[in-house]
Design a protein around this motif. Sequence first.
Motif: not given
Lengths: 259, 322
Positions: B115-122, B146-162
Amino acid sequence: MQTARVAKVANESSKVKTIELDTRLVCEPGQFLMVWVPGVGERPMSIANNDPLTISVANVGKVSSELHRLKPGSLLSFRGPLGKGFRVQDGWKCILLVGGGYGVAPLYFLAKMATSNNIETLAVVGARTAKDIVYEDKLYLVTAETFVTTDDGSKGAKGNVMVDVGRLLIDKKRKPAAVFACGPERMMLAVARLCLKHEIPCQLSLERYMKCGLGVCGSCDLGGKSVCRDGPVFDALDALAIKEFGEWKRDASGARNRI
Amino acid sequence: MTFIMVEMEIQMVIMPLDISRKLFGKRMKNPLILASGVLGVAKAGLESVAENGAGAVTTKSLSLEPRRGHESPVIIETECGLLNAVGYSNPGIEGVISEFTGWKRDEPLIVSIVGKDEKEFAQLAARLEQNKKTLNCTAIELALSCPHTPGYGVMAGQADPKAAEKITRAVRSETRLPIIAKLSPSVPGEVEAAKLAERAGASAINMGNSLGPGMRIDINRGRPVLGFRMGGMSGPAIRPIAVRCVYDIYDAVNIPVIGTGGVNTGQDAIEMMMAGASFAGVGSAVYFRGPGAFRKIEGEMRAWMKERGYKRLDDLVGVAHE
């Protein structure tokens, strides 16, 4: 990724161009290439000849329209040969090729190889209308006989390929030992069913939305097989056992659409 | 003394080699899990991977809306690995639910969501929670890395701890299904991310995704080869990095770790387990060793363990820490 130069470009029909490269490739009829246009995309293309390496391209999208702009001397890049091709068994004396629309191109390569191995080769090619018929002249040169059908009767027999296929499968003098088909899936379904009825081995070159060409991404799944790696040529009996064969395909997202 | 020796020998003979595993209570015939993104578009594709020896399988990551993904080429070969930028192509949550409904095989089915953010994941988790019976899925995997999709994964900072914590918590509040947080070897902080994901309710950590992004340029054409120009590196070349990440996370969390990244042979899977993984994710091996990769890897694990007298996988997990 390999890169070669375009040697020759010829118009096959209003929509199809044949691009000959200045190289050859060790490959089997029925195998394919992933043809890459840098910055635009990559698409699977069947191999129409190995020496010189040749592809026939229908202008149907952004990659193929770029390919239609290539001139002698232009560069063309590709990966391949990929996938499994047609398999011809020793001892087959006569084979029948059935092509619909642009599906004729890989069958030309097969006809050329079979004829050079002294296998009598018959072909039936069908299209909507006379101007969509491709490879007819080339097939005359490498087959014992080539029959043409068009939906509107503007060339050859009126109707679809099944009229001629049905007749040839029961021909007493030269009953084909095997049938090879490439074209619209509904046509291949009809060919496969008729061959099953007459107990004649049949191979089909199938098509699904392909992305990686390596058997990894799963986009071209067909009943648990990857068309790019396990195919594109399938035994008709295997294809008939897959319930989606002739029924539906997936698009780039993986969503199902009726055929 | 002699008596004990005899008893040990009897044990050696009688106790069969057991490499089965339990994933959240469901039996797996081996510890090998098909990684998300490989052959996971169709139910039939996953059935065939399970048939070909996988212990569990993961769907391709699904999003709320359909996505066509990046332009081809989406996967290219490189030295000792693959470089991919598929771009989360999927038919969207409703399409995926209809595709995978009625999973009948014994091998656990893991559904990967993005998802793009926690709301979409939820939202996605809530839909899966509603359909978990018909889907017969065992767990939800959060594709944070995922390291290569804008707006998702690493490119959206989702793998960062917080972010990993926030997303895991949002998903936890919508589902009782076990949650696997899939972290990244590409960004620093994976150990902290694992700890925070555990605190937020993750049931397991999948330590590993493709590494990068990286790039290959075709020198004949002077252009990047991948349609997205850059992509994530997978395969044997990245295994040492994945092994190190697993090693560090094993010490930091109390939930099971899936070690994913470059497992191509049985020996590789054993290395991953010695680092601390209870399961091994397998992806690119399907390319390098064909659809039979899982059976080959399982066979090599068995042979290796048998030769050295190991009977159970738990005797291997984390031994590199002792």
